[in-house]
Design an enzyme around this catalytic site. Structure first.
Site, PDB file in Angstrom:
ATOM      1  N   ASP A   8       0.856  -1.176   0.000  1.00 19.04           N
ATOM      2  CA  ASP A   8       0.000   0.000   0.000  1.00 19.04           C
ATOM      3  C   ASP A   8       0.895   1.230   0.000  1.00 19.04           C
ATOM      4  O   ASP A   8       1.747   1.386   0.886  1.00 19.04           O
ATOM      5  CB  ASP A   8      -0.905   0.011   1.228  1.00 19.04           C
ATOM      6  N   ASP A 129     -15.693  -3.657  -1.445  1.00 20.99           N
ATOM      7  CA  ASP A 129     -15.292  -3.387  -0.063  1.00 20.99           C
ATOM      8  C   ASP A 129     -16.546  -3.233   0.780  1.00 20.99           C
ATOM      9  O   ASP A 129     -17.441  -2.454   0.441  1.00 20.99           O
ATOM     10  CB  ASP A 129     -14.447  -2.119   0.000  1.00 20.99           C
TER      11      ASP A 129
END
Length: 241
Positions: A8, A129
C-alpha cells in the site's frame, strides 16, 4: 489459492492503514522498490499495489513507482485506488498493469464500468469493499445502500470474473478474515473468482481460506508485522498454484 503480497503506497512509502483510516498509518518501508524486490526473491511473480493517494484524490500519484516495479523487477501488478473512468483504466493498461481494481467507478459509473468489462474482461477486477455489510468506496469514505445482488449480477453477466472483497472492519486489525462472509459470497456467486483481503493474521488463516476455496488472498499487515514469514507464504503459494 494464489497468495498475493500487498504494497500500500501513501506519499511514496509502504504503509498500512487501520480500517482504512488515513490518520492511523504505519510506515513499513520508505523504499517500495526494495520491498517489491523481496517478494520477487521469494518467488512471487504477482503483487497487489494500492495507491492510497489516488484513492482519495483520483490522481495516480504513485504510478511512477508502480511502473518501476513492473519494468525493473518484472513483476505483474494489480492495482486500485483512483480509478474513475475508462480513460483511467486505459492509462493504467498502457502503463503495464495486469489487473485494474475498480470500486468507486463501479458504484458511481456502473454503465461505464460494465463497458470496461466488455472491453477488457481479463483485466478488470471489481473491488467489493464491505463496511457493516454495505458497499464502501471513495477510499472507504462513502457507502452505498444498493443490494449486492443488484450490483453484481449485471457485471457478472457482462463477463466480470474476479472480485476482490475486503471486510473493512477487519482490515489491518489482524483479527482473522471474515470466513463466513467469503463462504456466503462464494455460495451466492459461484461463477466469480473471489480474492479475500483484510484481517489475515497468521498462516492458519491462509490454510482455512484455501479450504474454503477462494481463488486468492491478499496478504499485507500480517507479513509486515512478522506474523507470517515470507518463506511460509511462498511455500503455500507454490503448493496451491
Amino acid at each position: 489459492m494464489n497468495i498475493i503480497p500487498a504494497i500500500d503506497l501513501l506519499d511514496g512509502q509502504v504503509v498500512r492503514l487501520q480500517k482504512g483510516d488515513y490518520n492511523k498509518k504505519t510506515v513499513y518501508n520508505h523504499n517500495p522498490i526494495e520491498e517489491a524486490a523481496k517478494f520477487k526473491t521469494a518467488g512471487f511473480d504477482h503483487i497487489h499495489v494500492v495507491d492510497l493517494n489516488g484513492a482519495k484524490s483520483g490522481s495516480f500519484e504513485n504510478l511512477p513507482i508502480i511502473k518501476t516495479i513492473i519494468n525493473e523487477l518484472g513483476l505483474t501488478v494489480q492495482t486500485g485506488g483512483g480509478v474513475r473512468s475508462q480513460d483511467d483504466i486505459q492509462n493504467l493498461l498502457d502503463a503495464g498493469l495486469s489487473g485494474i481494481i475498480c470500486s468507486s467507478m463501479a458504484v458511481k459509473k456502473t454503465d461505464e464500468f460494465i463497458d470496461a468489462i466488455h472491453n477488457n474482461p481479463d483485466k478488470i477486477i471489481l473491488g467489493l469493499d464491505l463496511k457493516d455489510g454495505k458497499m464502501a468506496y471513495g477510499g472507504w469514505l462513502e457507502t452505498s445502500d444498493k443490494p449486492i445482488e443488484d450490483f453484481l449480477n449485471p457485471m457478472i453477466k457482462a463477463g466480470l470474473s474476479r472480485v476482490l472483497s475486503t471486510d473493512i472492519a477487519r482490515d489491518g486489525m489482524l483479527t482473522g478474515p471474515n470466513f463466513e462472509m467469503y463462504s456466503d459470497l462464494q455460495s451466492r456467486f459461484p461463477d466469480v473468482k473471489w480474492i479475500a483481503s483484510g484481517g489475515v493474521s497468521n498462516l492458519q488463516d491462509l490454510i482455512q481460506l484455501n479450504s474454503i476455496g477462494v481463488d486468492g488472498v491478499v496478504v499485507g499487515k500480517a507479513y509486515y508485522e512478522g506474523h507470517i514469514g515470507l518463506d511460509d507464504m511462498a511455500h503455500l503459494h507454490s503448493a496451491n498454484s
